[in-house]
Design a protein around this motif. Structure first.
Motif, PDB file in Angstrom:
ATOM      1  N   LEU A 226       0.694  -1.564   0.076  1.00  0.00           N
ATOM      2  CA  LEU A 226       0.272  -0.383   0.082  1.00  0.00           C
ATOM      3  C   LEU A 226       0.850   1.456  -0.272  1.00  0.00           C
ATOM      4  O   LEU A 226       1.744   1.304   0.419  1.00  0.00           O
ATOM      5  N   ASP A 227       0.562   1.962  -0.475  1.00  0.00           N
ATOM      6  CA  ASP A 227       1.285   3.054  -1.434  1.00  0.00           C
ATOM      7  C   ASP A 227       0.948   4.325  -0.150  1.00  0.00           C
ATOM      8  O   ASP A 227       0.366   4.557   0.459  1.00  0.00           O
ATOM      9  N   HIS A 228       2.041   5.137   1.004  1.00  0.00           N
ATOM     10  CA  HIS A 228       1.683   6.044   1.641  1.00  0.00           C
ATOM     11  C   HIS A 228       2.999   6.951   1.712  1.00  0.00           C
ATOM     12  O   HIS A 228       4.074   6.444   1.342  1.00  0.00           O
ATOM     13  N   VAL A 229       3.106   7.932   2.375  1.00  0.00           N
ATOM     14  CA  VAL A 229       3.741   8.798   3.349  1.00  0.00           C
ATOM     15  C   VAL A 229       4.274   9.018   4.396  1.00  0.00           C
ATOM     16  O   VAL A 229       5.072   9.749   5.104  1.00  0.00           O
TER      17      VAL A 229
ATOM     18  N   GLN B 214     -11.804  -5.216   2.368  1.00  0.00           N
ATOM     19  CA  GLN B 214     -13.235  -6.121   0.303  1.00  0.00           C
ATOM     20  C   GLN B 214     -12.356  -4.774  -0.577  1.00  0.00           C
ATOM     21  O   GLN B 214     -13.427  -4.307  -1.462  1.00  0.00           O
ATOM     22  N   ALA B 215     -10.785  -4.504  -0.353  1.00  0.00           N
ATOM     23  CA  ALA B 215     -10.302  -4.049  -2.140  1.00  0.00           C
ATOM     24  C   ALA B 215      -8.990  -4.290  -1.590  1.00  0.00           C
ATOM     25  O   ALA B 215      -8.328  -4.931  -0.938  1.00  0.00           O
ATOM     26  N   THR B 216      -8.534  -4.561  -3.107  1.00  0.00           N
ATOM     27  CA  THR B 216      -7.164  -4.841  -3.825  1.00  0.00           C
ATOM     28  C   THR B 216      -6.282  -4.073  -3.016  1.00  0.00           C
ATOM     29  O   THR B 216      -7.286  -2.400  -3.047  1.00  0.00           O
TER      30      THR B 216
ATOM     31  N   ASN C 242      -4.060   1.820  -4.114  1.00  0.00           N
ATOM     32  CA  ASN C 242      -3.161   2.395  -4.732  1.00  0.00           C
ATOM     33  C   ASN C 242      -4.154   3.421  -5.600  1.00  0.00           C
ATOM     34  O   ASN C 242      -3.842   4.932  -6.376  1.00  0.00           O
ATOM     35  N   LYS C 243      -4.604   2.903  -6.859  1.00  0.00           N
ATOM     36  CA  LYS C 243      -5.240   4.171  -7.480  1.00  0.00           C
ATOM     37  C   LYS C 243      -5.867   4.822  -7.279  1.00  0.00           C
ATOM     38  O   LYS C 243      -5.337   6.001  -7.541  1.00  0.00           O
ATOM     39  N   ALA C 244      -7.041   4.745  -6.499  1.00  0.00           N
ATOM     40  CA  ALA C 244      -7.358   6.056  -5.831  1.00  0.00           C
ATOM     41  C   ALA C 244      -7.120   7.070  -4.843  1.00  0.00           C
ATOM     42  O   ALA C 244      -6.876   8.467  -5.008  1.00  0.00           O
ATOM     43  N   THR C 245      -5.635   6.383  -4.559  1.00  0.00           N
ATOM     44  CA  THR C 245      -4.714   7.624  -3.255  1.00  0.00           C
ATOM     45  C   THR C 245      -3.683   8.062  -4.642  1.00  0.00           C
ATOM     46  O   THR C 245      -3.375   9.304  -3.669  1.00  0.00           O
ATOM     47  N   ARG C 246      -3.220   8.033  -5.482  1.00  0.00           N
ATOM     48  CA  ARG C 246      -2.846   8.495  -6.152  1.00  0.00           C
ATOM     49  C   ARG C 246      -2.672   9.741  -6.116  1.00  0.00           C
ATOM     50  O   ARG C 246      -1.388  10.627  -5.945  1.00  0.00           O
ATOM     51  N   ASP C 247      -4.215  10.744  -6.705  1.00  0.00           N
ATOM     52  CA  ASP C 247      -4.020  12.220  -6.363  1.00  0.00           C
ATOM     53  C   ASP C 247      -5.135  12.137  -5.056  1.00  0.00           C
ATOM     54  O   ASP C 247      -4.711  12.905  -4.961  1.00  0.00           O
ATOM     55  N   LEU C 248      -5.245  11.736  -3.917  1.00  0.00           N
ATOM     56  CA  LEU C 248      -5.321  11.758  -3.345  1.00  0.00           C
ATOM     57  C   LEU C 248      -4.768  12.301  -2.191  1.00  0.00           C
ATOM     58  O   LEU C 248      -4.536  13.464  -1.697  1.00  0.00           O
ATOM     59  N   PHE C 249      -3.516  11.863  -1.735  1.00  0.00           N
ATOM     60  CA  PHE C 249      -2.497  12.093  -0.955  1.00  0.00           C
ATOM     61  C   PHE C 249      -1.805  13.060  -1.349  1.00  0.00           C
ATOM     62  O   PHE C 249      -1.178  13.643   0.215  1.00  0.00           O
ATOM     63  N   PRO C 250      -1.440  13.338  -2.518  1.00  0.00           N
ATOM     64  CA  PRO C 250      -0.679  14.667  -1.844  1.00  0.00           C
ATOM     65  C   PRO C 250      -1.660  16.207  -2.024  1.00  0.00           C
ATOM     66  O   PRO C 250      -1.519  16.959  -1.395  1.00  0.00           O
TER      67      PRO C 250
ATOM     68  N   THR D  50     -14.209   4.046  -7.094  1.00  0.00           N
ATOM     69  CA  THR D  50     -13.317   3.648  -8.005  1.00  0.00           C
ATOM     70  C   THR D  50     -13.537   2.129  -6.297  1.00  0.00           C
ATOM     71  O   THR D  50     -13.317   0.696  -6.521  1.00  0.00           O
ATOM     72  N   ILE D  51     -13.355   2.406  -5.031  1.00  0.00           N
ATOM     73  CA  ILE D  51     -13.006   0.883  -4.521  1.00  0.00           C
ATOM     74  C   ILE D  51     -14.482   0.862  -3.290  1.00  0.00           C
ATOM     75  O   ILE D  51     -15.467   1.072  -3.129  1.00  0.00           O
ATOM     76  N   GLY D  52     -14.271  -0.738  -3.481  1.00  0.00           N
ATOM     77  CA  GLY D  52     -15.653  -1.068  -3.101  1.00  0.00           C
ATOM     78  C   GLY D  52     -16.166  -0.240  -1.432  1.00  0.00           C
ATOM     79  O   GLY D  52     -15.523  -0.042  -0.020  1.00  0.00           O
TER      80      GLY D  52
END
Length: 218
Positions: free
Chosen positions: A32-35, A49-51, A56-64, A86-88
Motif C-alpha cells: 500500500l502506497d503511503h507517505v 474488501q479491496a485490492t 493505490n490507484k485511488a490514493t495516487r491523487d488523494l494523498f498529495p 472506485t473502491i468497494g
C-alpha cells in the motif's frame, strides 16, 4: 473463516521456514502506497474488501492533497468520495475517514496514536488495520492476519487456528522472535503470490518440503 487445520509445526521447522523467507527477501514491504503514518492508516482502512492495487490507484491523487487529518477535513466527505469511488464500500469508508480525521485533530493533535486500543477506537479501524499500522510505521512486531495468512497458516501448519485471533496468537507464540517483525509480511506475500486459494503454486514454493498441506500441486 473455516478451514481444516494442519498441526502446528515444531520449532526447528519454523526456524527453517522463516530463515528461507528471510533469505529470499530480507526486508519485505507492504504494497500500500503511503507517505506517513496518517496516509498509511487511511490506505489500510480503505483496503478492506479491496485490492492494494485498487487502493493505490485511488490514493495516487488523494494523498498529495490530503496527507494530514486537517487536510482531509478540508477536502471534506464529498471531495474524498470522488477520489475513492472506485473502491468497494466507498461511501461508508469516506464517512469513517472523515470521522477519524476529526477525532485525530480534536483528541490527538493531528497525530496518529501508537497504541492498539487508541487505533481501534477510531471509526472503521479494526484489529487488523491497527496491527498493520503498528507494524509498518511504529515497528512493533504485531501480526495483521488477513485471508492469505489464515489460509497459509492452516494449510502449512505454520500458524493454525480456527479464527484470525487464534492464528495471530499462533504466530506470536510459535514464530521465533528474530522473525516476528516481518512474519506477517512474509506470510501475506507468500499467500498472495504462491500459496493462492484455488491452485497453490507448490512447485515454486520455498517451503514445500516442510509444509503439511496434503493436496500439494505439481
Amino acid at each position: 473463516m473455516t478451514q481444516k487445520s494442519a498441526k502446528q509445526l515444531g520449532y526447528n521447522d519454523m526456524c527453517e521456514i522463516f530463515a528461507r523467507f528471510r533469505t529470499s527477501e530480507a526486508e519485505p514491504k507492504g504494497e500500500l502506497d503511503h507517505v506517513n503514518a496518517y496516509t498509511l492508516l487511511v490506505a489500510v482502512a480503505l483496503s478492506a474488501q479491496a485490492t492494494d492495487a485498487g487502493v493505490n490507484k485511488a490514493t495516487r491523487d488523494l494523498f498529495p492533497i490530503a496527507d494530514t487529518p486537517q487536510k482531509m477535513l478540508d477536502l471534506g466527505e464529498e471531495g474524498l468520495t470522488e477520489h475513492i469511488k472506485t473502491i468497494g464500500l466507498f461511501r461508508q469508508k469516506a464517512k469513517n475517514v472523515i470521522k477519524t480525521a476529526r477525532i485525530l485533530v480534536d483528541e490527538y493533535g493531528g497525530v496518529v496514536p501508537s497504541s492498539r486500543a487508541a487505533l481501534q477506537s477510531l471509526p472503521g479501524v479494526g484489529r487488523k488495520t491497527a496491527n498493520v499500522v503498528l507494524n509498518m510505521w511504529f515497528h512493533y512486531p504485531s501480526q495483521a492476519v488477513d485471508t492469505h495468512i489464515f489460509r497459509i497458516g492452516n494449510r502449512s501448519g505454520i500458524c493454525p487456528g480456527k479464527d484470525v485471533e487464534a492464528v495471530e496468537r499462533a504466530i506470536e507464540d510459535n514464530v521465533p522472535v528474530e522473525f516476528q517483525q516481518h512474519a506477517h509480511h512474509w506470510l501475506i506475500l507468500h499467500g498472495r503470490y504462491i500459496c493462492v486459494a484455488r491452485k497453490p503454486k507448490c512447485g515454486a514454493c520455498l517451503i514445500r518440503d516442510l509444509c503439511q498441506f496434503e493436496e500439494k500441486t505439481l
